[in-house]
Design an enzyme around this catalytic site. Sequence first.
Site, mmCIF file in Angstrom:
data_model
loop_
_atom_site.group_PDB
_atom_site.id
_atom_site.type_symbol
_atom_site.label_atom_id
_atom_site.label_comp_id
_atom_site.label_asym_id
_atom_site.label_seq_id
_atom_site.Cartn_x
_atom_site.Cartn_y
_atom_site.Cartn_z
ATOM 1 N NE ARG A 266 -3.000 0.020 3.127
ATOM 2 C CZ ARG A 266 -4.127 -0.555 2.924
ATOM 3 N NH1 ARG A 266 -5.162 0.089 2.382
ATOM 4 N NH2 ARG A 266 -4.483 -1.823 3.909
ATOM 5 N NE ARG A 302 -8.497 -0.246 0.894
ATOM 6 C CZ ARG A 302 -8.733 0.529 1.859
ATOM 7 N NH1 ARG A 302 -8.976 1.838 1.555
ATOM 8 N NH2 ARG A 302 -8.362 0.484 3.018
ATOM 9 C CB CYS A 333 -28.990 -3.836 -8.526
ATOM 10 S SG CYS A 333 -29.360 -3.008 -9.846
ATOM 11 C CD GLU A 334 -24.876 -6.246 -3.648
ATOM 12 O OE1 GLU A 334 -24.956 -6.027 -2.319
ATOM 13 O OE2 GLU A 334 -24.517 -7.160 -4.317
ATOM 14 C CE1 TYR A 361 -3.560 -5.025 -1.047
ATOM 15 C CE2 TYR A 361 -3.101 -3.169 0.218
ATOM 16 C CZ TYR A 361 -2.856 -4.403 -0.235
ATOM 17 O OH TYR A 361 -1.665 -4.980 0.403
HETATM 18 N N1 LLP Z 1 3.186 -9.162 2.941
HETATM 19 C C1 LLP Z 1 1.947 -10.064 3.277
HETATM 20 C C2 LLP Z 1 2.299 -11.516 3.602
HETATM 21 C C3 LLP Z 1 0.669 -9.477 3.030
HETATM 22 O O1 LLP Z 1 -0.467 -10.316 3.283
HETATM 23 C C4 LLP Z 1 0.458 -8.236 2.870
HETATM 24 C C5 LLP Z 1 -0.907 -7.713 2.575
HETATM 25 C C6 LLP Z 1 1.605 -7.496 2.686
HETATM 26 C C7 LLP Z 1 2.798 -7.917 2.785
HETATM 27 C C8 LLP Z 1 1.574 -5.886 2.098
HETATM 28 O O2 LLP Z 1 0.774 -5.053 3.111
HETATM 29 P P1 LLP Z 1 0.803 -3.586 3.106
HETATM 30 O O3 LLP Z 1 2.040 -3.110 2.768
HETATM 31 O O4 LLP Z 1 0.148 -3.299 1.696
HETATM 32 O O5 LLP Z 1 -0.235 -3.162 4.158
HETATM 33 N N2 LLP Z 1 -7.409 -5.193 0.786
HETATM 34 C C9 LLP Z 1 -6.835 -4.549 2.193
HETATM 35 C C10 LLP Z 1 -5.494 -4.755 2.538
HETATM 36 C C11 LLP Z 1 -5.111 -6.303 2.691
HETATM 37 C C12 LLP Z 1 -3.671 -6.559 3.058
HETATM 38 C C13 LLP Z 1 -3.255 -8.038 2.581
HETATM 39 N N3 LLP Z 1 -1.834 -8.245 2.673
HETATM 40 C C14 LLP Z 1 -7.284 -2.969 1.982
HETATM 41 O O6 LLP Z 1 -7.702 -2.657 0.907
HETATM 42 O O7 LLP Z 1 -7.108 -2.220 2.878
#
Ligand code: LLP
Length: 405
Positions: A266, A302, A333-334, A361
């Site tokens: 992210r 999100r 439609c939600e 994401y």
């Molecule tokens: N490493 C692993 C093993 C992970 O599962 C994840 C994210 C990352 C690294 C990266 O994390 P980040 O730096 O992006 O926080 N869809 C959700 C976020 C799900 C994160 C899943 N794992 C959202 O939109 O907030």
Amino acid sequence: MKIDQVLLTEVAEKFSTPLYIYSAEKILSNYHAYDKGFGDYPHLICYAVKANSNLSILKLLAKAGSGFDIVSKGELKRVLATGGDPKKIVYSGVGKKESDLEFALKAGIGCFNIESVAEVYMLNRVATKLGVKAPVSLRINPNVDAKTHPYISTGLKENKFGISMDDALPMYREMARMPALDIHGIDFHIGSQLTEMSPYAEALDLTLALIDELSELGIHLKHLDMGGGLGIRYEDETLIDPAKWIAQAIEKIGDRDLKIFIEPGRSIVGDAGVLVTQVILTKENEGKNFAIVDAAMNDLIRPALYGAWMNIINLDEDSESEVKNYDIVGPICETGDFLGKDRELALTSGDYLAITHAGAYGFTMSSNYNSRGRAAEVLLEDGTARLIRARETEESLYAEETAYL
Ligand code: LLP
């Protein structure tokens, strides 16, 4: 991302909406902020592909020297397709199948981040069959509270991720005896959108204690992977400074000879992307104002899934309409199909709106719900806007079905 409203409007006009627009410059500066934070300390940045897996973005990062954190064969194939170095790939995920392990072993990836006892045996079996040694790390679950949304918190014992601290030590001893495994490291990832350093400090302390115990047993690790998870400012969140985060780890590691891996997703692409959408029409239901836009929950889930607040701005600066309190909703439609609620905005049909901080994401979680083709994607690079993914056509959505009519 520096929002150049005129430019974004022109790009939206050219490529139509809904449209994801990313800034190459911002992606690279986010990447370099991590890289610089390490200075001379041995490290590997493994960008978490799931945050945004567009090939052009992966290629941009690969060229900058980035490694990759993947969670599926699909993500692995994407990285390989962009010329990413397999040796710089770590493979996380709780449900890898034998065929996935086999494919990744043949590709020669850098490390398997193992998440369960069963996976250890499965990998040993597959590597033995192929006559190779698999580089491994155990993902430990340090049971710390990352203080983030429950759906994206991963380091608590009730979460499905990793191996408990208690099981880790005996597992390393066992792995040391397995002929087809080569112990490389240890990893954790405690959650996403973290805004405080203390959970990392706690996880690091526990991990380093385990590393020392392993050392006494003659099991010497080469790297420590502290995952990703640093938050971005959607609204008014406090941010963790990447350089401080890294400095904390380097200090805690001290003179232990350990390379540091990180897996940010992210924080590399999130604030480098916007989703541009056009207002189709406005309507009022008993005093409630709605702006119906052409992007929907299938494009950006999100808000619907996590109740996430994402900033929405009107790119049409000259909008002379009066400011009203709007729910910004899509055509699906939600009732859950909203991008933002209660936004004070001046807008009218035809205006372009941008949902900011949508680079992570966003597209990767999009779907074809309501038979909507997924959005096009554009990369701004050196002052030009380049299409990096064509808009999906309606016909392509049913192409896999026509043979069975
Ligand atoms: N490493 C692993 C093993 C992970 O599962 C994840 C994210 C990352 C690294 C990266 O994390 P980040 O730096 O992006 O926080 N869809 C959700 C976020 C799900 C994160 C899943 N794992 C959202 O939109 O907030």
